[in-house]
Design a protein around this motif. Sequence first.
Motif, PDB file in Angstrom:
ATOM      1  N   LEU A 167      46.444  18.379   1.592  1.00  0.00           N
ATOM      2  CA  LEU A 167      45.725  17.155   1.244  1.00  0.00           C
ATOM      3  C   LEU A 167      44.273  17.260   1.691  1.00  0.00           C
ATOM      4  O   LEU A 167      43.982  17.313   2.884  1.00  0.00           O
ATOM      5  CB  LEU A 167      46.384  15.933   1.890  1.00  0.00           C
ATOM      6  CG  LEU A 167      45.738  14.584   1.559  1.00  0.00           C
ATOM      7  CD1 LEU A 167      45.824  14.297   0.066  1.00  0.00           C
ATOM      8  CD2 LEU A 167      46.407  13.457   2.357  1.00  0.00           C
ATOM      9  N   ARG A 168      43.356  17.308   0.731  1.00  0.00           N
ATOM     10  CA  ARG A 168      41.930  17.310   1.042  1.00  0.00           C
ATOM     11  C   ARG A 168      41.326  15.922   0.879  1.00  0.00           C
ATOM     12  O   ARG A 168      40.444  15.533   1.632  1.00  0.00           O
ATOM     13  CB  ARG A 168      41.179  18.274   0.124  1.00  0.00           C
ATOM     14  CG  ARG A 168      39.655  18.164   0.261  1.00  0.00           C
ATOM     15  CD  ARG A 168      38.912  19.154  -0.595  1.00  0.00           C
ATOM     16  NE  ARG A 168      39.188  18.993  -2.014  1.00  0.00           N
ATOM     17  CZ  ARG A 168      38.630  19.738  -2.963  1.00  0.00           C
ATOM     18  NH1 ARG A 168      37.774  20.689  -2.633  1.00  0.00           N
ATOM     19  NH2 ARG A 168      38.941  19.556  -4.230  1.00  0.00           N
ATOM     20  N   ASN A 169      41.815  15.200  -0.125  1.00  0.00           N
ATOM     21  CA  ASN A 169      41.252  13.885  -0.418  1.00  0.00           C
ATOM     22  C   ASN A 169      42.374  12.930  -0.777  1.00  0.00           C
ATOM     23  O   ASN A 169      43.217  13.244  -1.617  1.00  0.00           O
ATOM     24  CB  ASN A 169      40.258  13.981  -1.577  1.00  0.00           C
ATOM     25  CG  ASN A 169      39.529  12.679  -1.807  1.00  0.00           C
ATOM     26  OD1 ASN A 169      38.842  12.180  -0.919  1.00  0.00           O
ATOM     27  ND2 ASN A 169      39.667  12.113  -2.991  1.00  0.00           N
ATOM     28  N   GLY A 170      42.388  11.781  -0.132  1.00  0.00           N
ATOM     29  CA  GLY A 170      43.463  10.832  -0.338  1.00  0.00           C
ATOM     30  C   GLY A 170      43.159   9.795  -1.400  1.00  0.00           C
ATOM     31  O   GLY A 170      42.046   9.697  -1.919  1.00  0.00           O
ATOM     32  N   SER A 171      44.175   9.013  -1.737  1.00  0.00           N
ATOM     33  CA  SER A 171      44.043   7.894  -2.662  1.00  0.00           C
ATOM     34  C   SER A 171      45.217   6.967  -2.434  1.00  0.00           C
ATOM     35  O   SER A 171      46.331   7.424  -2.133  1.00  0.00           O
ATOM     36  CB  SER A 171      44.018   8.374  -4.112  1.00  0.00           C
ATOM     37  OG  SER A 171      43.901   7.284  -5.009  1.00  0.00           O
ATOM     38  N   ALA A 172      44.973   5.680  -2.572  1.00  0.00           N
ATOM     39  CA  ALA A 172      46.029   4.696  -2.300  1.00  0.00           C
ATOM     40  C   ALA A 172      46.172   3.717  -3.453  1.00  0.00           C
ATOM     41  O   ALA A 172      46.287   2.514  -3.244  1.00  0.00           O
ATOM     42  CB  ALA A 172      45.727   3.962  -1.002  1.00  0.00           C
ATOM     43  N   ARG A 222      41.711  29.495   1.377  1.00  0.00           N
ATOM     44  CA  ARG A 222      41.933  28.373   0.473  1.00  0.00           C
ATOM     45  C   ARG A 222      40.722  28.133  -0.430  1.00  0.00           C
ATOM     46  O   ARG A 222      39.588  28.042   0.022  1.00  0.00           O
ATOM     47  CB  ARG A 222      42.212  27.115   1.288  1.00  0.00           C
ATOM     48  CG  ARG A 222      42.632  25.903   0.462  1.00  0.00           C
ATOM     49  CD  ARG A 222      42.841  24.702   1.349  1.00  0.00           C
ATOM     50  NE  ARG A 222      43.870  24.968   2.358  1.00  0.00           N
ATOM     51  CZ  ARG A 222      44.077  24.204   3.433  1.00  0.00           C
ATOM     52  NH1 ARG A 222      43.312  23.142   3.647  1.00  0.00           N
ATOM     53  NH2 ARG A 222      45.024  24.503   4.286  1.00  0.00           N
ATOM     54  N   THR A 223      40.989  28.043  -1.732  1.00  0.00           N
ATOM     55  CA  THR A 223      39.965  27.709  -2.718  1.00  0.00           C
ATOM     56  C   THR A 223      40.543  26.711  -3.719  1.00  0.00           C
ATOM     57  O   THR A 223      41.744  26.416  -3.699  1.00  0.00           O
ATOM     58  CB  THR A 223      39.468  28.961  -3.474  1.00  0.00           C
ATOM     59  OG1 THR A 223      40.585  29.592  -4.115  1.00  0.00           O
ATOM     60  CG2 THR A 223      38.803  29.948  -2.529  1.00  0.00           C
ATOM     61  N   ASP A 224      39.690  26.215  -4.595  1.00  0.00           N
ATOM     62  CA  ASP A 224      40.146  25.322  -5.668  1.00  0.00           C
ATOM     63  C   ASP A 224      39.184  25.459  -6.829  1.00  0.00           C
ATOM     64  O   ASP A 224      38.270  26.294  -6.820  1.00  0.00           O
ATOM     65  CB  ASP A 224      40.241  23.873  -5.172  1.00  0.00           C
ATOM     66  CG  ASP A 224      38.880  23.246  -4.964  1.00  0.00           C
ATOM     67  OD1 ASP A 224      38.514  22.340  -5.729  1.00  0.00           O
ATOM     68  OD2 ASP A 224      38.163  23.662  -4.028  1.00  0.00           O
ATOM     69  N   GLN A 225      39.368  24.658  -7.861  1.00  0.00           N
ATOM     70  CA  GLN A 225      38.536  24.765  -9.058  1.00  0.00           C
ATOM     71  C   GLN A 225      37.051  24.623  -8.737  1.00  0.00           C
ATOM     72  O   GLN A 225      36.205  25.286  -9.343  1.00  0.00           O
ATOM     73  CB  GLN A 225      38.959  23.703 -10.082  1.00  0.00           C
ATOM     74  CG  GLN A 225      40.316  23.993 -10.696  1.00  0.00           C
ATOM     75  CD  GLN A 225      40.980  22.768 -11.292  1.00  0.00           C
ATOM     76  OE1 GLN A 225      40.713  21.632 -10.882  1.00  0.00           O
ATOM     77  NE2 GLN A 225      41.853  22.979 -12.268  1.00  0.00           N
ATOM     78  N   THR A 226      36.714  23.781  -7.768  1.00  0.00           N
ATOM     79  CA  THR A 226      35.304  23.577  -7.459  1.00  0.00           C
ATOM     80  C   THR A 226      34.710  24.720  -6.644  1.00  0.00           C
ATOM     81  O   THR A 226      33.494  24.753  -6.437  1.00  0.00           O
ATOM     82  CB  THR A 226      35.082  22.247  -6.709  1.00  0.00           C
ATOM     83  OG1 THR A 226      35.770  22.258  -5.458  1.00  0.00           O
ATOM     84  CG2 THR A 226      35.551  21.069  -7.531  1.00  0.00           C
ATOM     85  N   ARG A 234      32.818  20.595  -0.171  1.00  0.00           N
ATOM     86  CA  ARG A 234      33.882  21.077   0.714  1.00  0.00           C
ATOM     87  C   ARG A 234      34.661  22.242   0.134  1.00  0.00           C
ATOM     88  O   ARG A 234      35.734  22.605   0.629  1.00  0.00           O
ATOM     89  CB  ARG A 234      34.844  19.923   1.021  1.00  0.00           C
ATOM     90  CG  ARG A 234      34.231  18.800   1.841  1.00  0.00           C
ATOM     91  CD  ARG A 234      35.249  17.702   2.113  1.00  0.00           C
ATOM     92  NE  ARG A 234      35.496  16.870   0.942  1.00  0.00           N
ATOM     93  CZ  ARG A 234      36.443  15.931   0.874  1.00  0.00           C
ATOM     94  NH1 ARG A 234      37.257  15.745   1.891  1.00  0.00           N
ATOM     95  NH2 ARG A 234      36.590  15.197  -0.196  1.00  0.00           N
ATOM     96  N   ALA A 235      34.133  22.861  -0.910  1.00  0.00           N
ATOM     97  CA  ALA A 235      34.865  23.927  -1.602  1.00  0.00           C
ATOM     98  C   ALA A 235      34.892  25.209  -0.782  1.00  0.00           C
ATOM     99  O   ALA A 235      33.899  25.593  -0.159  1.00  0.00           O
ATOM    100  CB  ALA A 235      34.230  24.190  -2.960  1.00  0.00           C
ATOM    101  N   GLY A 236      36.033  25.890  -0.805  1.00  0.00           N
ATOM    102  CA  GLY A 236      36.145  27.198  -0.186  1.00  0.00           C
ATOM    103  C   GLY A 236      35.400  28.242  -0.998  1.00  0.00           C
ATOM    104  O   GLY A 236      35.108  28.053  -2.181  1.00  0.00           O
ATOM    105  N   SER A 237      35.103  29.368  -0.375  1.00  0.00           N
ATOM    106  CA  SER A 237      34.265  30.391  -1.000  1.00  0.00           C
ATOM    107  C   SER A 237      35.084  31.435  -1.748  1.00  0.00           C
ATOM    108  O   SER A 237      36.158  31.841  -1.304  1.00  0.00           O
ATOM    109  CB  SER A 237      33.422  31.090   0.069  1.00  0.00           C
ATOM    110  OG  SER A 237      32.682  32.142  -0.488  1.00  0.00           O
ATOM    111  N   LEU A 238      34.533  31.916  -2.859  1.00  0.00           N
ATOM    112  CA  LEU A 238      35.121  33.018  -3.616  1.00  0.00           C
ATOM    113  C   LEU A 238      34.719  34.380  -3.068  1.00  0.00           C
ATOM    114  O   LEU A 238      35.272  35.409  -3.486  1.00  0.00           O
ATOM    115  CB  LEU A 238      34.685  32.950  -5.086  1.00  0.00           C
ATOM    116  CG  LEU A 238      35.057  31.713  -5.898  1.00  0.00           C
ATOM    117  CD1 LEU A 238      34.554  31.882  -7.333  1.00  0.00           C
ATOM    118  CD2 LEU A 238      36.553  31.453  -5.886  1.00  0.00           C
TER     119      LEU A 238
END
Length: 547
Positions: free
Chosen positions: A437-442, A489-493, A516-520
Amino acid sequence: MVLKPRTWSKRTRTAAITGVAGAGVLALVAAAGPAWAGDGWWHHDGGDHPKPPVTASTPIKHLVVIFDENISFDHYFGTYPNAANTDGTKFQAARHTPRINGLTPTLLEHNPNQFNPSRLSHEQAMTCDQNHGYGAEQKAYNGGKADKFVEYTETDKCTGQPILYGAPGLVMDYYDGNTVTGLWNYAQHYAMSDNSYSSNYGPSSPGAINLVSGQTHGIYAVDSVTGKKVTDAYTVASPDANGVGTMINDPDPAFDDCSDNNHTSKNALGVMTGKNVGDLLNKQGVTWGWFQGGFRPTSTANGYSVCGATHQNVGGNTVVGYSPHHNPFEYYQSTSNPKHLPPTSVAKIGQTDQANHQYDLTDFSAATKAGNLPAVSFLKAGEYQDGHAGYSDPLDEQHFLVNTINELQKSKDWASTAVVVAYDDSDGWYDHVTPPLRNGSADPANDQPALCGGKPAAGGYADRCGFGPRQPLLVISPFSKTNYVDHKRTDQTSILKFIEDNWRTGSIGDSSYDARAGSLTGMLDFHHRPNPRPVLLNPATGAVTKH
């Protein structure tokens, strides 16, 4: 990780110095010559001139992002590097191939879901499309247990031409190197990640928007005929008083004549506000383009351009080429090409002209052959080759990937190129790793508190719960580490962040995930150039033909 700029020449330093804040620097630039006004142009002696392009901060001067469709990591790489070799193309892993976080014997034989994962054969390439909704995917992970995929994301009955393969437990199933041979061979000779995720849960359009802006909040709905703002719950989740909210579904973009099935239907269309990476690249004078199959119109009707190109996939199905909701830049007025106008010439591909950086895939091939490869290129295959279950498949996808990468490897620009193969969403296919979980929502209408309630929502924007499911990510380049698996850890961004760092564009802002994106760069080696010779594959089999 911020990329370290290379040493600049005097000329390049003059062009780049305006990116540094401070009155003293601005005065220096004014004294040195033309002034940069921040609008993409230099103003000097009463004339306007394009800003000299910013040079890359690394040896990678050309980044090509192949953005395919709807695959989870376990669906393509769950048993890597072990293939059954009972059908399809034989695959034999190299010695000392690193281990991945894949499907263990326990997960294969005693899975907590209703069905164990089963291998899909080469003859079962055409399958049903799974449920990959924002809420359904969250429910499948069941608060972290990852044991409700059959209940919430499985679709095991479907028809096509011929009938698509479907069976109970299908959502759990996976391919191996006898079917996705090309991707497994690219992993053998270059670098891949086993810890990369969708930025959010959900389908194609949010994934595409995250690739180019990292911010799925900021959409509003408009009438497809009048263009006036309307209320539409499918297009906008959690709207504010002005009707602006978050994208969690697949509405078509407002600035595209081919939206709403070539304007034969009247569903609400989506307008994205804010900035995207195209805006950032334009300000830096960096060439770029989005290239998509079927983008070139085939006719006009009622004042609209019509995208009517079709192709047959390996199953014999006739598939429309262009999908508007797969093109993220058409949601933003600043980077759209509503009439699908062609570039004014091959030499202008990547620059700002009537095409406004939006192109057909054939334009990418023309630019590559002409030695005019843009600095940043995003490639989206036509639907029959994009890998999306239901109308595409791994065999058609492999043809597109291999043909494209072979063409690049034979070009004069290969020595300074990196290809990133990534995906827009998981299609709901099983992956055993519960996303961190990087970003939450309620949002009680869409979010599962046990999965999304552990962190606040960045910017206060609801319905951006993420990370979403794990997906394949490969980096194919002369600078890729060889037979390497990156566990960071990486993601689309992370792709967006690499572009921002490499061409010093600055960030999107407004709580974009790029911050907050991880590096390629863990998959790259800029000191030893580990892959100077191209590795060419056979597009039909995925086998290596030349190394």
